[in-house]
Design a protein around this motif. Structure first.
Motif, short mmCIF file in Angstrom:
data_model
loop_
_atom_site.label_atom_id
_atom_site.label_comp_id
_atom_site.label_asym_id
_atom_site.label_seq_id
_atom_site.Cartn_x
_atom_site.Cartn_y
_atom_site.Cartn_z
N ALA A 156 -5.79 -4.30 8.82
CA ALA A 156 -5.12 -4.49 7.36
C ALA A 156 -3.76 -4.86 7.50
CB ALA A 156 -5.31 -3.32 6.58
N LEU A 157 -2.88 -4.33 8.34
CA LEU A 157 -1.46 -4.63 8.47
C LEU A 157 -1.31 -6.06 8.85
CD1 LEU A 157 1.46 -3.88 8.27
CD2 LEU A 157 1.00 -3.40 10.84
N ASP A 158 -2.14 -6.69 9.94
CA ASP A 158 -1.94 -7.94 10.10
C ASP A 158 -2.47 -8.94 9.21
OD1 ASP A 158 -1.07 -7.09 12.70
OD2 ASP A 158 -3.26 -7.26 13.75
N ALA A 159 -3.42 -8.52 8.53
CA ALA A 159 -4.03 -9.19 7.13
C ALA A 159 -2.83 -9.60 6.25
CB ALA A 159 -5.31 -8.67 6.72
N GLU A 203 5.03 -9.44 12.87
CA GLU A 203 5.56 -10.44 11.85
C GLU A 203 5.53 -11.84 12.68
OE1 GLU A 203 8.05 -7.89 8.99
OE2 GLU A 203 8.93 -8.60 10.62
N ALA A 204 6.28 -11.67 13.82
CA ALA A 204 6.14 -13.12 14.55
C ALA A 204 4.91 -13.46 15.19
CB ALA A 204 7.20 -12.88 15.87
N LEU A 205 3.84 -12.76 15.49
CA LEU A 205 2.45 -13.04 15.47
C LEU A 205 1.74 -13.79 14.17
CD1 LEU A 205 1.27 -10.19 17.78
CD2 LEU A 205 1.77 -12.57 18.41
N ALA A 206 2.00 -13.21 13.03
CA ALA A 206 1.48 -13.91 11.97
C ALA A 206 2.08 -15.25 11.68
CB ALA A 206 2.01 -12.69 10.95
N ILE A 261 3.70 -3.56 2.90
CA ILE A 261 3.88 -3.61 4.35
C ILE A 261 4.81 -2.75 5.28
CG2 ILE A 261 4.70 -5.46 6.11
CD1 ILE A 261 3.64 -7.77 4.55
N GLN A 262 5.66 -2.35 4.48
CA GLN A 262 6.76 -1.28 5.17
C GLN A 262 5.98 -0.09 5.24
OE1 GLN A 262 9.51 -1.92 6.62
NE2 GLN A 262 9.37 -3.89 6.01
N ARG A 263 5.21 0.28 4.09
CA ARG A 263 4.56 1.59 3.93
C ARG A 263 3.42 1.71 5.12
NH1 ARG A 263 3.06 2.93 -2.10
NH2 ARG A 263 2.29 4.71 -1.28
N GLU A 264 2.67 0.71 5.31
CA GLU A 264 1.65 0.71 6.27
C GLU A 264 2.09 0.67 7.47
OE1 GLU A 264 -2.38 0.78 7.58
OE2 GLU A 264 -1.31 1.36 5.67
N ALA A 265 3.11 0.06 7.95
CA ALA A 265 3.95 0.04 9.22
C ALA A 265 4.25 1.76 9.36
CB ALA A 265 5.09 -0.69 9.20
N ARG A 266 4.99 2.27 8.55
CA ARG A 266 5.18 3.53 8.58
C ARG A 266 4.07 4.56 8.97
NH1 ARG A 266 9.12 2.20 4.45
NH2 ARG A 266 7.65 3.28 2.87
N ARG A 267 2.90 4.35 8.20
CA ARG A 267 2.06 5.15 8.59
C ARG A 267 1.35 5.02 10.07
NH1 ARG A 267 -1.62 3.65 4.47
NH2 ARG A 267 -1.51 5.50 3.38
N LEU A 268 1.51 3.82 10.43
CA LEU A 268 1.01 3.47 11.76
C LEU A 268 2.01 3.85 12.79
CD1 LEU A 268 -0.77 0.08 11.29
CD2 LEU A 268 -1.80 2.28 11.38
N GLN A 269 3.29 4.37 12.18
CA GLN A 269 4.22 4.91 13.19
C GLN A 269 4.72 3.85 14.13
OE1 GLN A 269 2.79 8.49 15.00
NE2 GLN A 269 3.38 9.54 13.35
N LEU A 270 4.74 2.51 13.20
CA LEU A 270 5.27 1.36 14.12
C LEU A 270 6.94 1.22 14.02
CD1 LEU A 270 2.91 -1.65 13.19
CD2 LEU A 270 3.01 -0.10 15.25
N GLU A 294 -10.91 3.78 -11.80
CA GLU A 294 -10.06 4.67 -10.98
C GLU A 294 -8.51 4.03 -10.96
OE1 GLU A 294 -9.53 6.65 -6.52
OE2 GLU A 294 -11.44 5.67 -7.04
N VAL A 295 -7.45 4.72 -11.18
CA VAL A 295 -6.37 4.07 -11.20
C VAL A 295 -5.77 4.50 -9.62
CG1 VAL A 295 -3.57 4.25 -11.90
CG2 VAL A 295 -5.87 4.59 -13.51
N VAL A 296 -5.32 3.41 -8.84
CA VAL A 296 -5.09 3.64 -7.63
C VAL A 296 -3.48 3.10 -7.03
CG1 VAL A 296 -5.86 3.00 -5.08
CG2 VAL A 296 -7.34 3.00 -6.99
N ASP A 297 -2.90 3.57 -6.30
CA ASP A 297 -1.69 3.06 -5.67
C ASP A 297 -1.96 1.71 -5.26
OD1 ASP A 297 0.81 2.41 -4.48
OD2 ASP A 297 1.03 4.50 -3.66
N GLY A 298 -1.44 0.54 -5.93
CA GLY A 298 -1.91 -0.59 -5.25
C GLY A 298 -0.91 -1.06 -4.09
N ASN A 299 -0.11 -0.34 -3.74
CA ASN A 299 0.74 -0.57 -2.56
C ASN A 299 0.48 0.19 -1.38
OD1 ASN A 299 2.14 -2.41 -4.21
ND2 ASN A 299 4.12 -1.84 -3.81
N ASP A 300 -0.69 0.62 -1.33
CA ASP A 300 -1.20 1.34 -0.37
C ASP A 300 -2.42 1.00 0.27
OD1 ASP A 300 -2.20 3.47 1.37
OD2 ASP A 300 -1.53 5.29 0.44
N VAL A 301 -2.37 0.23 1.20
CA VAL A 301 -3.65 -0.69 1.56
C VAL A 301 -5.00 0.31 1.80
CG1 VAL A 301 -3.09 -0.82 3.89
CG2 VAL A 301 -4.43 -2.65 2.82
N GLN A 302 -4.73 1.58 2.65
CA GLN A 302 -5.58 2.14 2.63
C GLN A 302 -6.34 3.11 1.67
OE1 GLN A 302 -6.97 2.63 5.59
NE2 GLN A 302 -5.11 1.26 6.59
#
Length: 275
Positions: free
Chosen positions: A4-7, A264-267, A246-255, A183-191
Motif C-alpha cells: 500500500a505504501l509503495d502504491a 520514494e526514490a524507487l517510486a 504516506i508519512q503515517r503509513e511509514a510510521r506504522r511500518l516503523q520506517l 461508515e465514516v473513515v479516516d481517509g488518511n489512514d490507508v489500512q
C-alpha cells in the motif's frame, strides 16, 4: 506489508511530476492517496470503477501504466480517461456526473454475465451537495444495486470550503434514511480505508445492497493545476500536513527517514522508466 505504501508513493511521484511541470488542466489529488489505494486494493477483478476529475490515484492504484496516463494528460484528455481492460468505465470531468452513471453500470452488472461484480463510484463532498447524489442513492437503494459509493470528503469544493455549503460535518448523515449501510473513515489512514472497503465490498456481494464509505481526507493542492492551495488558512493546511497519509503509513511500518527516502526514490525510478 509495504504494498500500500509503495502504491501511494507511485501516485505521489506522478502527481509531483505534473506539479513540477506546471501541467495545466490536471486536478491533483495530492494528499488523498490512501483513499484511492485503500479502496481499489479491496476490489476484485470483475468490479468496475467510475472515477471523477481527481482520477490519477484511482487509475494508478488499479494498475494503469503511468506512461499511458501521462500521455492522456499531455494530450489534454486528463479528465476523460477510461481503461476498459482494468474495469475503469469512465472518468467524468463534470462534478457529480459519475454518480448519475454508476447505478446504470451496476444494473448492467446485476443483469449481465458478471452478477458477482460491484461498481465503485468515487466523488467528492462537492458532488454530494448536488441533487444527482440523492437520486443515485435513492435508485441504488430502491433497486438493490451493487454500488459502493465512495465519498472523498477533502474539505474543499473547488475554492469553497465545505462549511459554506454543508450544515453538518458528514455526508453519511444524509443517506441513512435511504437504508444504506454507511461508515465514516479516516481517509488518511490507508489500512483503515482498506479494512472498511473490504468489509463493504463483502457486504454488497452478500446482500446486493449499496453501501457508502465517507473518507475524511484533505486535498493539499489547489482546485486545478497549476493553482496553489491559496484558499486554506495556514493552520488548517499545517494540521492536515501532519496527518499526511504516506508519512503515517511509514510510521506504522516503523520506517526510518532513510528507508522512506529509498522507497520514494524507487517510486520516482519506476515512474521515470515508465514515462
Amino acid at each position: 506489508m509495504t504494498e500500500a505504501l509503495d502504491a501511494m508513493l507511485l501516485i505521489r511521484a506522478y502527481e509531483q511530476q505534473l506539479i513540477a511541470a506546471r501541467q495545466p488542466g490536471h486536478c491533483s489529488s495530492l494528499g488523498q492517496e490512501a483513499c484511492a489505494v485503500g479502496v481499489v486494493q479491496a476490489l476484485g477483478p470483475h468490479d468496475l470503477i467510475v472515477s471523477n476529475h481527481r482520477n490519477a490515484g484511482h487509475l494508478l492504484a488499479r494498475g494503469l501504466a503511468p506512461a499511458q496516463l501521462l500521455a492522456e494528460v499531455q494530450a489534454g484528455r486528463a479528465l476523460h480517461v477510461t481503461a476498459q481492460s482494468l474495469g475503469v468505465v469512465l472518468t467524468s470531468p463534470s462534478t457529480g456526473a459519475g454518480l448519475g452513471v454508476a447505478p446504470g453500470v451496476a444494473l448492467a452488472q446485476k443483469l449481465g454475465a458478471q452478477p458477482e461484480g460491484i461498481t465503485a463510484v468515487f466523488f467528492g463532498d462537492g458532488a454530494a451537495c448536488q441533487g444527482v447524489f440523492h437520486e443515485a442513492v435513492n435508485l441504488a437503494a430502491t433497486w438493490r444495486l451493487p454500488v459502493l459509493f465512495v465519498c472523498e470528503n477533502n474539505q474543499w469544493q473547488g475554492d469553497v470550503h465545505r462549511r459554506e455549503t454543508m450544515p453538518g460535518e458528514f455526508i453519511a448523515d444524509w443517506v441513512q434514511g435511504h437504508g444504506l449501510a454507511v461508515e465514516v473513515v479516516d481517509g488518511n489512514d490507508v489500512q483503515a480505508v482498506h479494512l472498511a472497503a473490504t468489509a463493504a465490498v463483502a457486504q454488497i456481494r452478500s446482500n446486493g445492497r449499496p453501501c457508502l464509505l465517507e473518507l475524511v481526507t484533505y486535498r493539499q493542492r489547489g482546485h486545478c493545476e497549476p493553482d496553489e492551495p491559496g484558499c486554506a488558512c495556514g493552520s488548517e493546511h499545517a494540521h492536515w500536513l501532519r496527518r499526511d497519509p504516506i508519512q503515517r503509513e511509514a510510521r506504522r511500518l516503523q520506517l526510518g527517514s532513510d528507508d522512506l527516502a529509498h522507497r520514494e526514490a524507487l517510486a520516482r525510478e519506476r515512474l521515470g522508466s515508465a514515462t
